[in-house]
Design a protein around this motif. Structure first.
Motif, short mmCIF file in Angstrom:
data_model
loop_
_atom_site.label_atom_id
_atom_site.label_comp_id
_atom_site.label_asym_id
_atom_site.label_seq_id
_atom_site.Cartn_x
_atom_site.Cartn_y
_atom_site.Cartn_z
N LEU A 36 4.74 8.14 15.01
CA LEU A 36 4.75 9.38 14.23
C LEU A 36 5.53 9.19 12.94
CD1 LEU A 36 5.22 12.48 16.54
CD2 LEU A 36 3.30 11.88 15.07
N ILE A 88 6.25 6.31 11.44
CA ILE A 88 5.61 5.33 10.56
C ILE A 88 4.44 5.98 9.83
CG2 ILE A 88 4.49 3.08 10.45
CD1 ILE A 88 5.88 2.41 13.10
N MET A 89 3.78 6.89 10.55
CA MET A 89 2.59 7.56 10.01
C MET A 89 2.95 8.59 8.94
SD MET A 89 -0.14 9.46 12.39
CE MET A 89 0.31 8.67 13.89
N TYR A 110 2.12 8.38 5.19
CA TYR A 110 0.69 8.42 4.90
C TYR A 110 0.15 9.84 5.03
CZ TYR A 110 1.29 3.42 5.49
OH TYR A 110 1.73 2.12 5.37
N VAL A 111 0.64 10.56 6.06
CA VAL A 111 0.19 11.94 6.25
C VAL A 111 0.64 12.80 5.06
CG1 VAL A 111 0.36 13.98 7.70
CG2 VAL A 111 0.20 11.73 8.75
N ILE A 169 1.41 8.01 -5.77
CA ILE A 169 0.55 9.19 -5.65
C ILE A 169 1.38 10.40 -5.23
CG2 ILE A 169 -1.37 10.21 -4.40
CD1 ILE A 169 -2.33 7.27 -3.93
N VAL A 209 1.04 4.58 -2.33
CA VAL A 209 1.15 5.92 -1.76
C VAL A 209 2.31 6.68 -2.38
CG1 VAL A 209 1.68 7.17 0.36
CG2 VAL A 209 0.04 5.30 0.42
N TYR A 225 0.84 -1.20 0.00
CA TYR A 225 0.00 0.00 0.00
C TYR A 225 0.88 1.25 0.00
CZ TYR A 225 -4.01 -2.98 1.02
OH TYR A 225 -5.00 -3.93 0.94
N ALA A 280 1.34 11.81 2.05
CA ALA A 280 0.59 11.44 0.86
C ALA A 280 -0.81 12.02 0.90
CB ALA A 280 0.53 9.92 0.73
N LEU A 281 -1.40 12.03 2.10
CA LEU A 281 -2.75 12.60 2.23
C LEU A 281 -2.72 14.09 1.87
CD1 LEU A 281 -5.64 11.77 3.09
CD2 LEU A 281 -5.14 12.77 5.31
N VAL A 302 -2.42 14.32 -1.95
CA VAL A 302 -3.64 14.08 -2.73
C VAL A 302 -4.70 15.12 -2.42
CG1 VAL A 302 -3.40 11.62 -3.16
CG2 VAL A 302 -4.50 12.39 -1.07
#
Lengths: 304, 364
Positions: A272, A274-275, A278-279, A235, A232, A228, A281-282, A285
């Motif tokens: 933090l 690891i996150m 994703y943050v 993107i 990410v 996943y 990438a968010l 996008v």
């Protein structure tokens, strides 16, 4: 002292980024052709499984990689048939395949290795390019498993093919406007099939790197979301190969930081770091970090 | 045959045919997937009778196992209903897992607030449930806001938000400043304090031998309510219109923004409620990864149902009992419960693969 730590950090950042690089660059090709493979996670897991089994049987990591590629092929074909021929929802089929592969590999692993066994498999020798490896100070960065250099080589090839050859142009056109591309006489369907299979093989290599070169065994569900993360990265990389590679390296560095920060005397919650990918990438996008230009026909089935 | 006559002929058969058609694919997929499962069991050399016996025993064997399966089905059903609501508006909510995680975490936080445990008249457990559902709802609505603001694809945003939520929970149970129980020694586990008994959702039977909670009747009421809202209300119509054609919906004077944010809020709200129920009705303390797998299972349930609430109920029961049966099969008959994942994955792949043909046939 600090220089040493920095070198270790750079080397491990790259090492941790390698599985991502394989998977994300494959997914990049597939998404440029208009297809999202949520099943990258499952393909990596199958690659990791095939790689571990193959290496354990043959005793050779190289043959193990071959087995990984063979194992991932049916999964990639399944995804390709579902998305291209049956025009199924790409997200849903991908998630279904991930659940399926998680079950298959867990079951297969128990059957093959027996429950809870942690038999180590032989890995790759460390290898460094002549000259580079013997450089003072930064030499250790280039002490990597041989398969890591295959990733670098493949990235160069992908970048070249995508920007400088007819195949690359047709592929990108198939992802932007498949109908016009088909009218102009290019085999859109074949290109899209090929792109998914390529993404599958790349993900298989990434998975094999994880099990053969990194962990030296297979564990249940061992990819733990790396697949996943590869999506990410595509993107976040805004569907451009250079930026995708940059995103992978950055995510690798974020992972390496978890182990390195305490050594530098900085204490941050692991979660933090690891996150963070994703943050980021968010935010990307959501349009807060530059404009996003996805292939226009992304995730849209094509038919005449 | 001219078009009008053809349409009339089709209409005459459509009622029967669509019902049979809608059932045919899921039923065939489930049967085929189970057949593969049975073949796999035989291939492993486990006597079929043993495996099936263990499976049925784990799923239906005792009041306890039935209760556990039902509680699981409640969580999956709520996520599935949320998926259907979002899907009515043409949205794919892949964020169930994160919405469950946020719900469970917020419920725990409110349960542990001083004073909440002493609230009268059931508020001691209702307030945390609501807080959890609200947290999940806002987490879902965030994806809706991103969608209407910048056109962010909700599949990507809900997936990313899921990962973020799961790691927020991890962070919360790792840090004493957040929800981790006070560290008395080095063996203190990274999880929250157990929630006070008054904040637990009461059991229907009042006995821990059959621990099915009031979540079950609540979920049934919610299923009926949602079915009515989707079928009979303006909001339901609005969602359907957005799903069919957002541009025309806006031209017709209905708010696409409210519809999209609302649909994802409801999906998240139900996911958050599922998480709060899991926490307050079963697990009683927050642990990292407590939501693992429920989100995707719930998504699969919603997908199987092909947009019908009664379908969600059937799917949730099927998967609730399947998971429980699978766990027992692993413990008693030594058949890895991974087999259940294989069966589930096959079901999803087959149904998704057949969707195009089903639609083509319906449209003809």
């Amino acid at each position: 002292m600090t220089t040493d730590l920095l070198i270790v950090f750079l080397a491990s950042s790259f090492r941790l980024a390698v599985p991502l690089l394989f998977a994300a660059c494959g997914e990049y090709v597939s998404e440029r052709a208009g297809i999202v493979n949520m099943s990258i996670e499952g393909m990596m897991l199958m690659g990791a499984f095939g790689g571990a089994i193959g290496t354990a049987i043959t005793g050779s990591p190289v043959l193990g990689v071959g087995v990984a590629l063979l194992a991932v092929l049916p999964v990639a074909i399944l995804q390709s048939v579902l998305t291209n021929r049956l025009r199924a929802n790409q997200v849903v089929t991908g998630i279904g395949i991930n659940i399926l592969v998680l079950g298959l590999t867990t079951l297969g692993y128990r059957q093959f290795f027996g429950a809870r066994s942690r038999e180590m498999i032989p890995g790759f020798d460390q290898w460094s390019p002549p000259m580079l490896g013997s450089l003072p100070v930064i030499g250790p960065i280039f002490q990597q498993a041989a398969l890591a250099y295959v990733a670098v080589l493949l990235i160069v090839v992908i970048a070249f093919v995508m920007s400088r050859t007819g195949i690359g142009i047709v592929l990108k056109a198939a992802g932007d406007d498949p109908h016009v591309t088909a009218i102009s006489g290019s085999p859109v369907m074949k290109v899209r099939h090929g792109a998914v299979l390529f993404a599958g093989l790349m993900a298989g290599l990434g998975g094999a790197f994880l099990s053969i070169a990194e962990i030296h065994t297979f564990t249940e569900g061992m990819t733990r979301g790396v697949g996943y993360l590869a999506i990410v990265a595509v993107i976040f990389g805004n569907w451009r190969i250079g930026r995708v590679v940059g995103a992978c390296l950055m995510f690798g560095a974020a992972t390496a930081l978890q182990f390195q920060l305490p050594a530098f005397g900085i204490h941050l919650p692991n979660a933090l770091l690891i996150m963070l990918p994703y943050v980021l990438a968010l935010l990307a996008v959501a349009g807060l970090v530059g404009r996003q230009t996805a292939p226009r026909a992304l995730a849209q089935p094509f038919w005449r | 045959m001219n078009r009008v006559a053809k349409a009339a002929t089709i209409n005459r058969y459509r009622g029967l045919r669509t019902l049979a058609g809608q059932l045919a694919v899921p039923v065939l997929a489930v049967v085929a997937a189970f057949a593969v499962g049975l073949i796999a069991v035989m291939a492993m050399g486990v006597p079929l009778g043993d495996a099936i016996g263990a499976f049925l025993n784990g799923a239906f064997g005792s009041p306890y196992s039935i209760s556990a399966s039902l509680n699981r089905a409640v969580a999956l059903g709520l996520v599935g209903i949320g998926f259907v609501v979002a899907s009515r508006a043409g949205l794919t909510n892949v964020g169930g897992e994160g919405q469950i995680a946020m719900g469970g975490m917020m419920a725990t936080a409110v349960c542990l607030l001083p004073g909440v445990a002493d609230l009268p008249a059931g508020l001691s457990f209702i307030l945390p449930l609501l807080a959890g559902a609200l947290a999940g709802g806002l987490w879902g609505a965030l994806a809706g806001v991103l969608k209407v603001r910048g056109g962010t694809n909700e599949v990507i945003s809900t997936l990313l938000l899921s990962f973020i939520a799961v790691w927020i929970v991890y962070m919360a149970v790792q840090s004493e400043a957040l929800l981790r129980q006070p560290m008395t020694n080095s063996a203190t586990l990274p999880e929250s304090l157990p929630i006070p008994p008054t904040t637990q959702v009461p059991l229907l039977t009042g006995s821990y031998a059959s621990p099915v909670t009031w979540g079950l009747p609540l979920a049934i009421i919610i299923a009926i309510l949602v079915a009515i809202v989707l079928q009979k209300t303006l909001f339901g119509f609005q969602l359907k219109a957005i799903g069919l054609n957002p541009v025309a919906t806006a031209r017709a004077g209905m708010s696409v923004v409210v519809g999209i944010v609302g649909a994802l809020f409801i999906a998240g709200f139900l996911g958050g409620l599922a998480g709060a129920l899991m926490l307050q009705g079963e697990q009683y303390s927050l642990k990292a990864g407590f939501s693992s797998g429920y989100g995707f299972d719930g998504l699969v349930v919603g997908l199987l149902a092909r947009n019908s609430i009664s379908g969600v109920i059937a799917g949730a029961l099927l998967f609730g009992f399947m998971r429980s049966g699978g766990i027992s099969m692993e413990m008693i008959a030594a058949v890895p419960s991974a087999l259940v994942s294989i069966i589930q994955g096959l079901i999803v792949v087959m149904i998704a693969g057949a969707a195009y043909y089903a639609e083509k046939r319906d449209a003809r």
